[in-house]
Design a protein around this motif. Structure first.
Motif, short mmCIF file in Angstrom:
data_model
loop_
_atom_site.label_atom_id
_atom_site.label_comp_id
_atom_site.label_asym_id
_atom_site.label_seq_id
_atom_site.Cartn_x
_atom_site.Cartn_y
_atom_site.Cartn_z
N LEU A 150 0.81 -1.22 0.00
CA LEU A 150 0.00 0.00 0.00
C LEU A 150 0.84 1.26 0.00
N ILE A 151 2.04 1.19 0.56
CA ILE A 151 2.82 2.41 0.78
C ILE A 151 3.19 3.09 -0.53
N ASP A 152 3.36 2.32 -1.61
CA ASP A 152 3.70 2.94 -2.90
C ASP A 152 2.52 3.77 -3.42
N PHE A 183 5.47 -2.42 -6.61
CA PHE A 183 6.71 -1.65 -6.61
C PHE A 183 7.32 -1.58 -8.00
N ALA A 184 7.23 -2.66 -8.76
CA ALA A 184 7.80 -2.67 -10.11
C ALA A 184 7.20 -1.56 -10.96
N PHE A 185 5.88 -1.36 -10.87
CA PHE A 185 5.22 -0.33 -11.68
C PHE A 185 5.28 1.04 -11.02
N SER A 186 5.16 1.10 -9.70
CA SER A 186 5.11 2.40 -9.03
C SER A 186 6.45 3.11 -9.05
N VAL A 187 7.54 2.36 -8.96
CA VAL A 187 8.87 2.99 -9.04
C VAL A 187 9.08 3.59 -10.42
N LEU A 189 6.68 4.65 -12.36
CA LEU A 189 5.79 5.81 -12.44
C LEU A 189 6.36 7.00 -11.67
N SER A 190 7.06 6.74 -10.58
CA SER A 190 7.70 7.83 -9.83
C SER A 190 8.78 8.51 -10.65
N HIS A 191 9.61 7.71 -11.33
CA HIS A 191 10.64 8.29 -12.20
C HIS A 191 10.00 9.14 -13.31
N PHE A 192 8.90 8.66 -13.85
CA PHE A 192 8.24 9.41 -14.92
C PHE A 192 7.73 10.75 -14.41
N HIS A 193 7.07 10.76 -13.25
CA HIS A 193 6.54 12.01 -12.72
C HIS A 193 7.67 12.99 -12.38
N LEU A 194 8.77 12.48 -11.86
CA LEU A 194 9.91 13.36 -11.56
C LEU A 194 10.48 13.97 -12.84
N SER A 195 10.45 13.20 -13.92
CA SER A 195 10.97 13.73 -15.20
C SER A 195 10.07 14.79 -15.80
N GLN A 196 8.82 14.88 -15.33
CA GLN A 196 7.87 15.86 -15.86
C GLN A 196 7.80 17.14 -15.04
N GLU A 197 8.52 17.21 -13.93
CA GLU A 197 8.47 18.40 -13.08
C GLU A 197 9.22 19.55 -13.74
N ASP A 198 8.67 20.73 -13.59
CA ASP A 198 9.24 21.91 -14.25
C ASP A 198 10.61 22.27 -13.71
N GLN A 199 10.83 22.07 -12.40
CA GLN A 199 12.10 22.49 -11.80
C GLN A 199 13.25 21.54 -12.11
N THR A 200 12.94 20.42 -12.77
CA THR A 200 13.99 19.47 -13.12
C THR A 200 14.76 19.95 -14.34
N HIS A 210 14.46 8.24 -19.35
CA HIS A 210 15.05 7.01 -19.87
C HIS A 210 14.98 5.90 -18.82
N LYS A 211 15.25 6.25 -17.57
CA LYS A 211 15.17 5.26 -16.49
C LYS A 211 13.74 4.78 -16.32
N ALA A 212 12.78 5.68 -16.40
CA ALA A 212 11.37 5.29 -16.28
C ALA A 212 10.97 4.35 -17.40
N ASP A 213 11.43 4.63 -18.63
CA ASP A 213 11.10 3.75 -19.76
C ASP A 213 11.61 2.33 -19.52
N LEU A 214 12.85 2.21 -19.10
CA LEU A 214 13.43 0.89 -18.87
C LEU A 214 12.71 0.15 -17.75
N LEU A 215 12.41 0.87 -16.67
CA LEU A 215 11.75 0.23 -15.53
C LEU A 215 10.35 -0.25 -15.89
N LEU A 216 9.61 0.57 -16.64
CA LEU A 216 8.26 0.17 -17.01
C LEU A 216 8.30 -1.00 -18.00
N GLN A 217 9.23 -0.99 -18.91
CA GLN A 217 9.34 -2.12 -19.83
C GLN A 217 9.66 -3.41 -19.08
N ASP A 218 10.59 -3.33 -18.12
CA ASP A 218 10.92 -4.52 -17.33
C ASP A 218 9.73 -4.98 -16.50
#
Length: 398
Positions: A150-152, A183-187, A189-200, A210-218
């Motif tokens: 649940l924590i994710d 965790f496999a999917f939520s991690v 998704l977390s990388h994807f949301h971080l990549s979409q933040e304006d301050q990044t 790129h990390k989010a793509d690889l993680l979601l594919q795996d």
């Protein structure tokens, strides 16, 4: 609450029931067996802070859609626990432990869990996440309510992406969190949301994407059974290339234990995948996964073997979590040995190795019932008759 011992910087506590409280507990068990909620109401009128009665009646109110009363009863139960806390017990330090094997401690877990879910439904996911972390800290090794499932979700709901990634990095080595679908999917998704933040920054954004793509594919390769139910709940029609491919079809058959985990994740988090940008990203990764499958990527066969070997049966704490979640997609996957037994809201699926400090005394009606059954075995059925009044007693006991 009493302090049992202090060891390795940790304090081990337990709740204890006084003799008077034990007598109330016995009356509560009688009320539960009567199958009449009015008996629990009557017991609460005499003992307004009896915790198990508060938990059980809260479930009754919630079923009747009286959510305000259900929340009030849970808050009253937490207040009762708070009044009994040991002076050195600190819930914020992360060093206090509470053994779920002791029946007196389980109500605190359940009250905290139910309060957490009320907070999440009222739009307070950040506070709910803190309660989730608290419950996990009480017994992180056993995790009796399986808060790791649940924590994710609460981390994503409260946009605590960095916390989720830190948890994953710290616990992956000794808990293999990547083997849990959530965790496999939520991690990823977390990388994807971080990549979409304006301050990044742009470079960091590309790296995270790129990390989010690889993680979601795996994750899709490891758990292909997630995709179709997820798209169905998101009311998205997959294109022909996806729906007709064997990898996401019958070939992605799962063991019952894995199907339980997948159904729980999809039923709980499908709303997080409905965003337009997330769905487009998912579509890109699905197409890449199909390309890797068609090109005979060795990871595909490796994950298929892992699914067959690692998900033979689910432990009791996962079944307990599914029952508490009340997610219909997941509860329908529970095995028969769980669905055929009676489950009490105040103590769902108690551990088989419980540490019992006191036992319920044998009631007179139980003794009469045993004697009556013994008598039935000694007297032939055609000539044996039982008085109407005693039949009524036996019926109630049964």
């Amino acid at each position: 609450m009493t302090l049992l011992e202090s060891r390795d910087g940790l304090q081990y506590f337990t709740f204890e029931h006084s003799r008077d409280y034990q007598q109330i507990q016995f009356k509560f068990l009688d009320s539960v067996e009567s199958m009449d909620p009015n008996n629990i109401v009557a017991l609460l009128q005499m003992n307004p802070y009896h915790i198990d009665s508060l938990l059980q009646l809260s479930d009754v109110c919630r079923i009747q859609e009286d959510h305000e009363m259900a929340r009030d009863l849970i808050e009253r139960a937490l207040y009762s626990f708070e009044c009994a806390f040991h002076p050195v017990c600190s819930l914020t330090s992360g060093t206090s432990r509470l053994d779920y094997l002791r029946p007196e401690n389980r109500a605190f877990y359940l009250a905290g869990y139910k309060h957490m879910m009320f907070l999440e439904r009222r739009g307070c996911p950040r506070t709910a996440l803190e309660y989730c972390r608290l419950i996990l800290s009480l017994d992180p090794d056993s995790d009796p309510l399986c808060m790791l499932l649940l924590i994710d979700f609460l981390s994503l709901r409260s946009r605590e992406y960095n916390f989720l990634l830190r948890l994953y990095q710290d616990w992956e080595v000794h808990r293999n969190l990547s083997q849990l679908p959530n965790f496999a999917f939520s991690v990823a998704l977390s990388h994807f949301h971080l990549s979409q933040e304006d301050q990044t920054e742009s470079e960091e954004r590309e790296r995270l994407k790129h990390k989010a793509d690889l993680l979601l594919q795996d994750a899709l390769i490891m758990f292909p059974g997630v995709l179709m139910p997820l798209l169905d709940l998101c009311t998205v029609q997959p294109d022909a290339a996806v729906s007709s491919h064997d990898f996401f079809g019958p070939r992605s058959q799962q063991t019952p234990a894995l199907a339980e985990l997948v159904s729980l994740y999809v039923g709980r988090t499908h709303t997080l995948w409905r965003e337009g940008g997330v769905l487009l990203w998912l579509e890109e990764c699905v197409r890449e996964v199909l390309r890797r499958v068609d090109s005979k990527d060795p990871l595909v066969e490796d994950c298929q073997n892992k699914r067959k070997q690692r998900y033979q049966s689910a432990p009791l704490n996962i079944h307990r979590h599914v029952i508490l979640s009340e997610i219909k997609e997941a509860t329908s996957t529970l095995p028969l040995e769980v669905t055929t037994q009676s489950v009490m809201g105040f103590d769902p699926l108690p551990p088989l190795d419980s540490v019992v400090s006191y036992t319920r005394p044998e009631r007179l009606i139980d003794i009469i019932w045993v004697n009556w059954r013994c008598t039935c075995e000694c007297i032939s059925r055609p000539t044996f008759k039982l008085s109407a009044s005693l039949l009524d007693i036996m019926g109630k006991s049964k």
